[in-house]
Scaffold this active site. Structure first.
Site, short mmCIF file in Angstrom:
data_model
loop_
_atom_site.label_atom_id
_atom_site.label_comp_id
_atom_site.label_asym_id
_atom_site.label_seq_id
_atom_site.Cartn_x
_atom_site.Cartn_y
_atom_site.Cartn_z
N ASN A 203 0.99 -1.11 -0.04
CA ASN A 203 0.08 -0.02 -0.01
C ASN A 203 1.00 1.17 0.17
OD1 ASN A 203 -2.85 -1.01 0.48
ND2 ASN A 203 -1.60 -2.24 1.99
N GLU A 204 1.12 1.62 -1.26
CA GLU A 204 2.06 2.86 -1.37
C GLU A 204 1.66 4.07 -1.02
OE1 GLU A 204 5.16 2.29 -1.95
OE2 GLU A 204 5.57 0.83 -3.30
#
Length: 638
Positions: A162-163
């Site tokens: 989850n950037e």
């Protein structure tokens, strides 16, 4: 009262944090918690549902779980697992696959049922990914949700993949990887260009539903992002900050990863301190830099307004503190890194005697010597010391394939001009070209290719050492066995590595050793090489010369010592900076774009000069002399 003191210390921290002396102790603790959960669920006849992470961070946890299974009977028959993520596209049998990772580090060594293992599928057709992700979520929900989710953290602040920009309610999905994430993964793929641009990951919303969340982080490289995640504002720019909203999360850190947290980095802001010299020096330098005032201009009011009133009370006045710390800083500066002959050395970093010292510069890779301490190296030789250099590894994994062909082509042409038989060399050259055409990312080079790459690094190192003024008999190539695997993953250190080091030390019997204390190199070679030196010295400790031997640590290739840590600062003139640059230039295979640049886009010579100039700038800012550049050292007391 103790609880109140703890709350004061941690008042900047927005979620629970547990700090352990090292990652091994922390990992064993996390593994014990997982084992307790599994056993408790087993006693109730229930299934333990675990969310698992990959990467370097959880390896020791998995190793301990395997030990608990084999030695203490921990069964995984009642365990169902869901992995956080997988690269896309990715074949499950690829070396870089998280399927391979989990099998090698955990699943192949325990009694878990294969049907209870769930890992995102990197082989799906693009059109099938959305339905797969929904099914992944459904399976977790049908099992009652995750009992425990373990996490690492990326330097972008990502959890799972989850950037930055990920929504707090996001579910399992296909994502695009951040450039920094891909750079960090490049060592496993043989270059960033081989790292997939996408991945399938559990979402932050999925992670949040776990009844317990443990985020683990080790080493100094993670310290800046841990500070943001723990003390920063909640932001999509740092997805891990969303964990501040959970009531079931705990960060488990080693001391290095926790080192930037306020209670460790600037403890005077949150508690009363024991004001020993190292802490006083650190605090005064921090105050000077924070207020942009030279040390000698700091006032009582400056100290009182910045959490350091207790220090003034103990020491009497700001003036007294300022003079003491200024003098300590002044005494770190020396133009005589081997000691100044016929001088009072009571306030100098190095001993005056013997006037001409035997010194060894240990270089983990064949260029660390000139990159990190090239100016000091040259000055030691110029000042008449008996200097040796020891290149601990061949560095043969860090050469481009086309350089190999170029050098072999040169050898063929040279042999031909000398009337030599080229048939064998030509055949080897042809094999090399065929090998490179079919070579896969991170595939081990052939023996002949490794030899040529090693020769390239060796000749460059000889050229650099000769430029520094050494004769060939003072240039040593150790080729420590732990390194010679032909791949980024190295062997464990053995007594043979230590014995080779002992032999050289006994031959030279140095009064000075310079060794790389820069442990941020991407593959961890520096710390391994440093520990080999320590092990050798420990086994030689009863020899008389060891008692008179000082060990100085240098940095520069990857980061620099903080000002408060520096115990010897060697100033460089503009001409010496150029000489150092020329020594680095001898390493042509590492110039422009090295194979393993890390996450710093600058060339090594530029990094070195920028860091040396920054050290000099900081000394100037503190009110000391203004030099062109400085190389910094810290003495290791063994």
């Amino acid at each position: 009262m103790a609880r109140l003191n703890l709350l004061e210390e941690t008042r900047f921290e927005k979620l629970p944090v547990s700090v352990y002396p090292n990652q091994q102790i922390a990992s064993v603790t996390v593994a014990a918690r997982i084992a307790h959960l599994i056993r408790t669920k087993h006693q109730k006849g229930e299934t333990a549902v675990l969310g698992l992470a990959t990467g370097v961070t959880p390896i020791a946890v998995y190793k301990e779980l395997v030990r608990l299974h084999k030695e203490e009977g921990l069964s995984f028959k009642n365990v169902v697992t869901f992995n956080l993520d997988e690269y896309y596209p990715m074949k499950p049998d690829a070396m870089q696959s998280y399927v391979t990772f989990m099998n090698e580090n955990l699943f192949n060594h325990i009694d878990i049922e294969k049907q209870n293992i769930h890992i995102p599928d990197g082989t799906l057709a693009m059109d099938d990914i959305a339905s797969f992700c929904l099914d992944y979520e459904r399976k977790i929900t049908e099992l009652g949700g995750l009992d425990l989710q373990i996490l690492g953290i990326g330097r972008t602040g990502h959890i799972g993949f989850n950037e930055p920009g990920s929504a707090p309610n996001s579910g399992t999905r296909l994502v695009t990887l951040d450039d920094l994430t891909r750079r960090d993964a490049s060592r496993d793929f043989g270059g960033k260009e081989n790292v997939p641009t996408k991945a399938i990951t559990m979402g932050i919303g999925t992670i949040f539903k776990a009844r317990e969340i443990i985020l683990m982080a080790w080493n100094k490289k993670k310290a800046p992002i841990i500070k943001k995640a723990v003390e920063g504002e909640i932001s999509g720019d740092v997805p891990a900050t969303y964990l501040q909203l959970s009531e079931h999360v705990e960060f488990v850190l080693d001391q290095d990863a926790a080192s930037d947290l306020t209670r460790f980095d600037t403890p005077w802001l949150v508690k009363d301190c024991v004001w020993d010299l190292p802490l006083t020096k650190k605090a005064v330098i921090w105050l000077s830099k924070t207020l942009d005032k030279p040390v000698l201009k700091l006032t009582d009011e400056d100290y009182n307004n910045n959490g350091m009133a207790q220090l003034v009370v103990e020491k009497g006045s700001a003036y007294t503190i300022n003079i003491d710390i200024f003098n300590k800083l002044q005494h770190t500066i020396t133009g005589w890194p081997g000691g100044k002959p016929n001088a009072d050395d009571s306030e100098r970093p190095e001993r005056a005697l013997p006037a001409k010292k035997r010194a060894i510069v240990f270089s983990p890779h064949p260029d660390d010597d000139v990159i990190s301490m090239g100016g000091t190296f040259i000055r030691l030789v110029d000042q008449g010391h008996d200097v040796h250099v020891a290149y601990q590894t061949s560095g043969n994994t860090a050469v481009w394939d086309d350089d190999v062909l170029r050098y072999v082509e040169f050898a063929i042409d040279f042999n031909q001009s000398m009337g030599e038989d080229n048939s064998k060399l030509t055949a080897v050259y042809k094999d090399m070209r065929n090998f490179f055409k079919e070579k896969q990312p991170n595939q081990i080079d052939t023996k002949e290719v490794r030899l040529v790459k090693g020769y390239i690094r060796k000749t460059e190192a000889i050229s650099g050492a000769r430029y520094a003024g050494l004769t060939d008999d003072h240039i040593h190539f150790m080729e420590l066995p732990f390194y010679e695997t032909g791949k980024t993953q190295k062997n464990s250190v053995t007594q043979e590595d230590i014995d080779l080091t002992k032999t050289l030390l006994q031959k030279v019997q140095p009064q000075q050793i310079f060794a790389a204390g820069d442990f941020a190199d991407p593959h961890g070679t520096h710390i391994v090489c440093f520990n080999i030196i320590l092990a050798a010295l420990d086994q030689l400790k009863d020899e008389a010369w060891v008692k008179d031997c000082w060990l100085w640590m240098y940095r520069g290739a990857w980061h620099e010592f903080e000002a408060y840590e520096i115990e010897m600062a060697v100033p460089l003139s503009p001409q010496e900076v150029i000489r150092k640059r020329n020594a680095i230039y001898k390493h042509q295979s590492q110039k422009d774009t090295p194979v393993f640049p890390g996450d710093d886009a600058r060339e090594f010579w530029v990094r070195a000069e920028d860091r040396n100039r920054e050290t000099a700038r900081i000394y100037d800012q503190l009110g000391l002399a203004n030099y062109e550049a400085m190389e910094a050292f810290v003495r290791y007391k063994f």
